[in-house]
Design an enzyme around this catalytic site. Structure first.
Site, mmCIF file in Angstrom:
data_model
loop_
_atom_site.group_PDB
_atom_site.id
_atom_site.type_symbol
_atom_site.label_atom_id
_atom_site.label_comp_id
_atom_site.label_asym_id
_atom_site.label_seq_id
_atom_site.Cartn_x
_atom_site.Cartn_y
_atom_site.Cartn_z
ATOM 1 N N TRP A 101 -35.987 -7.021 -6.409
ATOM 2 C CA TRP A 101 -36.851 -5.840 -6.261
ATOM 3 C C TRP A 101 -36.134 -4.582 -6.719
ATOM 4 O O TRP A 101 -36.723 -3.722 -7.382
ATOM 5 C CB TRP A 101 -37.346 -5.697 -4.824
ATOM 6 C CG TRP A 101 -38.187 -6.849 -4.373
ATOM 7 C CD1 TRP A 101 -37.984 -7.631 -3.275
ATOM 8 C CD2 TRP A 101 -39.379 -7.363 -5.008
ATOM 9 N NE1 TRP A 101 -38.959 -8.590 -3.188
ATOM 10 C CE2 TRP A 101 -39.820 -8.450 -4.226
ATOM 11 C CE3 TRP A 101 -40.092 -7.011 -6.146
ATOM 12 C CZ2 TRP A 101 -40.958 -9.190 -4.558
ATOM 13 C CZ3 TRP A 101 -41.226 -7.746 -6.480
ATOM 14 C CH2 TRP A 101 -41.641 -8.815 -5.683
ATOM 15 N N ASP A 171 -36.422 1.609 -0.660
ATOM 16 C CA ASP A 171 -37.543 0.677 -0.516
ATOM 17 C C ASP A 171 -37.294 -0.109 0.773
ATOM 18 O O ASP A 171 -36.349 -0.896 0.847
ATOM 19 C CB ASP A 171 -37.573 -0.256 -1.740
ATOM 20 C CG ASP A 171 -38.611 -1.370 -1.632
ATOM 21 O OD1 ASP A 171 -39.290 -1.470 -0.591
ATOM 22 O OD2 ASP A 171 -38.736 -2.152 -2.605
ATOM 23 N N LYS A 195 -45.516 -6.770 4.483
ATOM 24 C CA LYS A 195 -44.420 -7.566 5.024
ATOM 25 C C LYS A 195 -44.396 -7.444 6.547
ATOM 26 O O LYS A 195 -44.522 -8.423 7.254
ATOM 27 C CB LYS A 195 -43.084 -7.122 4.430
ATOM 28 C CG LYS A 195 -43.063 -7.051 2.903
ATOM 29 C CD LYS A 195 -43.113 -8.424 2.248
ATOM 30 C CE LYS A 195 -43.526 -8.401 0.800
ATOM 31 N NZ LYS A 195 -42.596 -7.809 -0.122
HETATM 32 C C1 LIG Z 1 -42.584 -7.564 -1.541
HETATM 33 C C2 LIG Z 1 -41.658 -6.509 -1.962
HETATM 34 C C3 LIG Z 1 -41.915 -5.685 -3.059
HETATM 35 C C4 LIG Z 1 -43.152 -5.860 -3.926
HETATM 36 O O1 LIG Z 1 -44.260 -5.395 -3.240
HETATM 37 P P1 LIG Z 1 -45.707 -5.243 -3.935
HETATM 38 O O2 LIG Z 1 -46.489 -4.581 -2.847
HETATM 39 O O3 LIG Z 1 -46.183 -6.610 -4.278
HETATM 40 O O4 LIG Z 1 -45.554 -4.371 -5.117
HETATM 41 C C5 LIG Z 1 -41.013 -4.696 -3.366
HETATM 42 N N1 LIG Z 1 -39.912 -4.488 -2.610
HETATM 43 C C6 LIG Z 1 -39.632 -5.271 -1.554
HETATM 44 C C7 LIG Z 1 -38.392 -5.007 -0.762
HETATM 45 C C8 LIG Z 1 -40.483 -6.293 -1.181
HETATM 46 O O5 LIG Z 1 -40.202 -7.061 -0.126
#
Ligand SMILES: *Cc1c(COP(=O)(O)O)cnc(C)c1O
Length: 360
Positions: A101, A171, A195
């Site tokens: 990511w 993030d 998540k």
């Molecule tokens: C799942 C995830 C993403 C991607 O998320 P989307 O909503 O599908 O764009 C990005 N960063 C992390 C840390 C994730 O767990």
């Protein structure tokens, strides 16, 4: 058919209480005679839903007044672009690459300017967090970027990097609201909610107000400017209204549970049960350096791909869903987010013990 123990990395398990409440309110939300899905986002009832959600989130995370809370769309992926488009005034940004990511965010930023990787753990398949106490941070860097909890690899920053005074962007998709955090250490903290917080379709951005400006990169679309959404209190266009409503219910649930200090204790307790077993098992092994282990995502392997596949199949038959590791790493991964009850982790470990005996 009852509910399974769902160890999915995302979309993931939600509190049963929240789902039941939403079911009860499905046809008639609080006497309005309609579902939240059918409601104008400009209505009084919806205004109260989104404002209450924001206030509860502010309470949970202790968000100071000089930070804006935005409920946006486009997932975490859209933030990979929005962050540089809004923040890259000098066209320089430093990225710490600790997984897929972070790497994707880094690649995306290269579209917009001089994004540099200043630390990485790719040399050991992202199984650790690099030392970030004294990194070569560019004097002109507009921000330093991290992915705080690496969903795929199961690592987590236990201490934030020393950004040498530069803005930190994080993030937090897979560790959002899993423990208390000091918001003032961040310029931007954002997370896709699917998540640990709610249904897919909402991304929450917590951003320091001085970073919200008209001064974005040329050609930045109106929809991708933080200012557009901040000025309109996340109601510039139709927001992901139902998703925000469910997030609001999860915030209430977290408050009722005792807040993030209590969630942290619960999450540590759950993770310890699983990690202690992995450390003592002769068959299963964790794949991550101990100091950097995530409380949320726990990857493990037997060392034999056929045995991994057998385990995943038998676990599924026994009611343990989505234990397959990410397609890029294989093995297994148990995601044990806030809404995963302790009983689920205990039952999983019992099942793993039995599997170990049968396959010794
Ligand atoms: C799942 C995830 C993403 C991607 O998320 P989307 O909503 O599908 O764009 C990005 N960063 C992390 C840390 C994730 O767990």
């Amino acid at each position: 058919m009852g509910r399974v123990y769902n160890f999915s990395a995302g979309p993931a398990v939600l509190p049963e209480e929240v789902l039941k409440e939403a079911a009860e309110e499905m046809l008639d939300y609080k006497g309005t005679g309609m579902s939240v899905m059918e409601m104008s986002h400009r209505s009084k009832a919806y205004e109260e839903i989104i404002q209450t959600a924001e206030q509860d989130l502010r309470d949970l995370l202790n968000i100071p007044d000089d930070y804006e809370v935005l409920f946006l769309q486009g997932g975490a992926h859209q933030q990979f672009a929005m962050v540089p488009m809004n923040l890259m005034k000098n066209k320089v940004a430093d990225y710490i690459v600790t997984g897929q990511w972070a790497k994707k965010a880094f690649k995306e930023a290269q579209i917009f300017g001089n994004a540099k990787c200043i630390a990485s753990s790719e040399d050991k398949t992202f199984s650790y967090i690099p030392d970030c106490s004294d990194l070569p941070i560019d004097d002109d860097a507009d921000y330093v970027y991290i992915c705080e909890n690496n969903t795929i690899y199961g690592t987590k920053f236990k201490t934030l990097p020393n950004t040498k005074g530069k803005v930190l962007v994080s993030d937090v998709s897979s560790c959002f609201l899993s423990e208390p955090v000091d918001i003032t250490k961040y310029g931007i903290m954002y997370g896709g909610v699917q998540k640990n917080v709610g249904p897919a379709g909402v991304v929450i951005v917590i951003i320091r107000k001085d970073l919200i400006t008209e001064d974005t990169l040329p050609y930045t679309p109106t929809m991708l400017k933080y200012k557009t959404h901040a000025d309109a209190h996340s109601l510039y266009n139709t927001p992901p209204a139902y998703g925000i409503y469910i997030c609001g219910k999860v915030f209430k649930w977290l408050k009722k549970m005792g807040g993030l200090e209590v969630m942290k204790q619960k999450n540590e307790e759950k993770a310890k049960i699983l990690y202690d077993f992995l450390d003592s098992s002769k068959l299963f092994k964790g794949t991550v350096v101990k100091e950097d282990r995530s409380l949320m995502n726990v990857p493990f392997v037997t060392g034999d791909a056929d045995l991994d596949a057998k385990f995943i199949k038998e676990a599924k038959a026994a009611g343990f869903e989505n234990l397959k590791g990410h397609r890029s790493v294989g093995g297994m991964r148990a995601s044990i987010y806030n809404a995963m009850p302790k009983e689920g982790v205990v039952a999983l470990v019992e099942f793993m013990k039995k599997f170990e005996e049968e396959n010794a």
